[in-house]
Design an enzyme around this catalytic site. Sequence first.
Site, PDB file in Angstrom:
ATOM      1  N   TYR A 421      33.830  -8.387  -8.524  1.00  0.00           N
ATOM      2  CA  TYR A 421      34.275  -9.472  -7.638  1.00  0.00           C
ATOM      3  C   TYR A 421      33.440  -9.591  -6.354  1.00  0.00           C
ATOM      4  O   TYR A 421      32.612  -8.763  -6.081  1.00  0.00           O
ATOM      5  CB  TYR A 421      35.776  -9.448  -7.395  1.00  0.00           C
ATOM      6  CG  TYR A 421      36.459  -8.277  -6.706  1.00  0.00           C
ATOM      7  CD1 TYR A 421      35.812  -7.372  -5.901  1.00  0.00           C
ATOM      8  CD2 TYR A 421      37.843  -8.131  -6.876  1.00  0.00           C
ATOM      9  CE1 TYR A 421      36.503  -6.357  -5.279  1.00  0.00           C
ATOM     10  CE2 TYR A 421      38.552  -7.109  -6.245  1.00  0.00           C
ATOM     11  CZ  TYR A 421      37.870  -6.226  -5.443  1.00  0.00           C
ATOM     12  OH  TYR A 421      38.555  -5.230  -4.824  1.00  0.00           O
ATOM     13  N   GLU A 422      33.657 -10.694  -5.656  1.00  0.00           N
ATOM     14  CA  GLU A 422      32.833 -11.046  -4.472  1.00  0.00           C
ATOM     15  C   GLU A 422      31.349 -11.143  -4.827  1.00  0.00           C
ATOM     16  O   GLU A 422      30.493 -10.799  -4.008  1.00  0.00           O
ATOM     17  CB  GLU A 422      33.021 -10.034  -3.339  1.00  0.00           C
ATOM     18  CG  GLU A 422      34.386 -10.001  -2.728  1.00  0.00           C
ATOM     19  CD  GLU A 422      34.853 -11.352  -2.228  1.00  0.00           C
ATOM     20  OE1 GLU A 422      34.003 -12.162  -1.809  1.00  0.00           O
ATOM     21  OE2 GLU A 422      36.065 -11.615  -2.286  1.00  0.00           O
ATOM     22  N   GLY A 423      31.049 -11.622  -6.021  1.00  0.00           N
ATOM     23  CA  GLY A 423      29.651 -11.696  -6.459  1.00  0.00           C
ATOM     24  C   GLY A 423      29.321 -10.417  -7.199  1.00  0.00           C
ATOM     25  O   GLY A 423      29.326  -9.341  -6.589  1.00  0.00           O
ATOM     26  N   GLN A 428      24.324  -9.754  -6.351  1.00  0.00           N
ATOM     27  CA  GLN A 428      23.892  -9.107  -5.096  1.00  0.00           C
ATOM     28  C   GLN A 428      22.400  -8.775  -5.156  1.00  0.00           C
ATOM     29  O   GLN A 428      21.655  -9.004  -4.207  1.00  0.00           O
ATOM     30  CB  GLN A 428      24.668  -7.798  -4.864  1.00  0.00           C
ATOM     31  CG  GLN A 428      26.176  -7.922  -4.833  1.00  0.00           C
ATOM     32  CD  GLN A 428      26.687  -8.837  -3.740  1.00  0.00           C
ATOM     33  OE1 GLN A 428      26.108  -8.896  -2.654  1.00  0.00           O
ATOM     34  NE2 GLN A 428      27.742  -9.572  -4.025  1.00  0.00           N
TER      35      GLN A 428
END
Lengths: 565, 565
Positions: A421-423, A428
């Site tokens: 999650y969050e990319g 990243q």
Amino acid sequence: MSFKAPVGQIEFILGHIVPFAEVAATDLYGEATPETASAILTEAGKLASNVLAPLNANGDHTPARLENGRVRSSPGYAEGFRAIAEGGWIGLAANPEHGGMGLPQALNMAVSEMMAGACLALQLNPLLTQGQIEALEHHASDELKALYLPRLIAGEWSGTMNLTEPGAGSDVGALVSKAEPNGDGTYAVSGQKIFITWGDSDVTENVCHLVLARLPDGAKGTRGISLFMVPKLIPDADGRPGVANSLKVVSLEEKLGIHGSPTCVLSFEGATGWLVGEEHKGMAAMFTMMNCARLGVGMQGVGVAEAALQKAVDYATERQQMGPIIRHPDVRRMLACARAEIFAARAIGLACATAIDLSRATGDAHHAARAAFLTPIAKAYGTDTGCRVADMAVQVHGGMGYVEETGAAQYLRDVRITPIYEGTNGIQAMDLVGRKLADGGEAAMRLLDEVLDGAKTAQADHGELANHVWQAAETLREATQTLLERDQQQRFAGAVPYLTAFARVLGAHFHLRAARVGGTDHVALARIHITRVLPHYAGDLAEALAEAGDLEALSDSVMAGEFGA
Amino acid sequence: MSFKAPVGQIEFILGHIVPFAEVAATDLYGEATPETASAILTEAGKLASNVLAPLNANGDHTPARLENGRVRSSPGYAEGFRAIAEGGWIGLAANPEHGGMGLPQALNMAVSEMMAGACLALQLNPLLTQGQIEALEHHASDELKALYLPRLIAGEWSGTMNLTEPGAGSDVGALVSKAEPNGDGTYAVSGQKIFITWGDSDVTENVCHLVLARLPDGAKGTRGISLFMVPKLIPDADGRPGVANSLKVVSLEEKLGIHGSPTCVLSFEGATGWLVGEEHKGMAAMFTMMNCARLGVGMQGVGVAEAALQKAVDYATERQQMGPIIRHPDVRRMLACARAEIFAARAIGLACATAIDLSRATGDAHHAARAAFLTPIAKAYGTDTGCRVADMAVQVHGGMGYVEETGAAQYLRDVRITPIYEGTNGIQAMDLVGRKLADGGEAAMRLLDEVLDGAKTAQADHGELANHVWQAAETLREATQTLLERDQQQRFAGAVPYLTAFARVLGAHFHLRAARVGGTDHVALARIHITRVLPHYAGDLAEALAEAGDLEALSDSVMAGEFGA
């Protein structure tokens, strides 16, 4: 033995490894004296160890559930959230104008790490609420700020982040949710959002959704997306939760872990929303939220790694198989490398946080570039470390690690979401070799110069270790140069191993500094890192620089297992 | 798309990479012609794909459970087991004298891999039954053989392996279970055993327990342990399951995965047992069972890796995010490396199996030494590959991978047991650098000579790849030499990374051979392995040779997170 918040380890890093003293020397963060920092960490550590850690198993055994369209949270979670809110921890870094403490992110991230190590599923709620606070502080109108910020900061209301749709995950620009002007300054927001963490709950009296949607004249792709505040209960004239908005919780996901965190499918059915920031500029606002959250997620990885390692050390100390197994060389190797990696991941995360703080406090672009460069590394390496250490902790427990009752497996299941999650960590890494090298490698080279300088400084007292670090940094510098000569698609093929190599080198750098300024324990740990964890940079960089074309040359059929003649 | 048994990939390895033709050329295994082998693999592949794979989710959703002291298996498992038994698969490698097919282990292990990929929790039952068959063939009296073997081979009865006790895991010698002579040639066996896989079930009419226990005059440690056959139902004069023995299922473990496999706590309360092999020589007999099972567990890792990769490729082909994600370089990298690692792990496992076959068929000690050396590598690398690939498959699925409904997470949870049971991978690595290097490194050097010769042969057509492999093998040879000069405790500190490095080099060797004798697809895959997977040997060997004393120098307190001044 239960989780002990790593207050001492964090204080050492803030005091000796990252430039927290510089942060505290700025006007903006002048209140963050060593005494205040210490008091805050100690207090947060108590909350994490004594109040939150005992809730961790509850969420796993009694997951959040949907009852008559509303989420019922796990036993004790409401009280746990209340304790976090009442401690003022949600607003630790928020603007004092709206009730925040205005303290540095470095402290906020350290506190986040400890809370996440204690109870990841619950800590997600304040983490996302903090992200929302930050997005509103930067992009919302004064009216929205005045209405929402004090309540979010006080933990009366909580915040969520609504990006993902069934057809739009990593490719946010593909979203189809719509917003139509109601003519009164509000908008009617419609669409289905998935994977909404804490998308509903009974731990706060209201849940505030920040929702990405497209206005009628919004272009296709990410440039036509706007951001809206869509509260579960529409605030009345006095700012109290009023009538229910037109949105509902369709279902909760049954997940591998973090069962205490309700992951919702939300349906917005002409729900009333308020524009946050400018029309069609929603992605920029959302990125504010995501950047903060990315570092926060990296610290979640560190926190769970710490908790899992403590558990493994306890078990290895007690478990007798021809003496306590902590005396067995292979078990020692696993535990020692985990401790070395946690130190490295924590230092990288707090280095990123201090760069954010210095950037805000001084406006210096170099600090901003450093923070931007370190964010994807802190997120990916922190979460990879979380998974690796939790996996190791299961292995140290042997057969007992595979039995749920022991609790080791819960850490593995819980932390496995963090590289996603969050990319995803792949995203990243692409951010790192794409956008973050788009400055021609300046931010990367500045960091590497620091590492090389550090190795020179350490040469006198720690020659052998310093040479290893110097050599690794030099090889990484050359690899970076090579990557810079390649086009973006080629870089992407080696992005993940490149990021990992960078994290190893930075970690070794911080360990070397610790060896210089800390006691013999830090020298011993630096040796473990530099002779056992760091050397894998060579393979990482070989992989990072391998021919991108080879991946194209391998057919999809072969990947599926079907070879030609 | 569902699991497709990798028949073609296995046939390629047996036909071109490992000396299966030599096995088929022996008198003992003359029936294993290419045609027979192909027919067998095809038939087993159909069973795996069509009958077993559809049961995999059942076990996860509806775990085996305990009802009135008896295990009720998951829906469809009894039928699945019956299909395995009726196909004759349990006795594939068993002695024809008792109803087996007498075929090579290479085929048996290939079939095991496919069944494990289809449904790991169920396949554990035949795997353990096969281990018991092998132990009985080697050590039991003719009377016991005549009674038990035909029924085990036919799958009317199943077999278990009872080593572990609460205080005796990796240290089997610490066990406290007792056996007292009854005076009639039988023994009264008492004690509690834990982690007994398929320790009871309703899929067969009887369950036969091989139990390690100590006779009254048994010495302490592993030298005083004897092995007993303790059936759940005592066979009557006609060999039919008769009166219930004095043993009971105390409870089932709630585990991270393989929910369809009942993991029992068994209590033996003066149960009637028959001695298998000689008094106090139980460990030797058990090792027969374990060696076979160790390779089998390695193949389980390969099988689950295959299934998980297929699932990830399917998803990556269908999932659109700016085009199908299988076109994204980072996703391609993950899938391609997984395919390369699976090829390597499978080839290592089948190389081990053919060495076992050649050893049995020819009596040549070199083959036996090769099999002994390859067994821990096949077990540890196969299962590590299983975990790594299953983890990768979750990552490729993104958020969907974390949702249980998708099924990707089940592979990760299921396969996580494989690096733990049948001797943890740490134990495997210690076996490798301890016992398996006790020949002064002869077996290791013979293997490395083969790798170096192979690289020379490949020099003409695949110069660049051959050079990489040659260099890696040469470095590994030097590292092996260095390890041989160290004492055992020092070797243990680097055992796991040493094993991994050896597996990388062997894998690269088999890939290079495939590049020579296979088509362009194999050249492409060999490039992936040799430029992206192999290069990590450098870090592995650095870690393997790092100072063992450094692990002693790091205090237990530091591992726990408490640093001195």
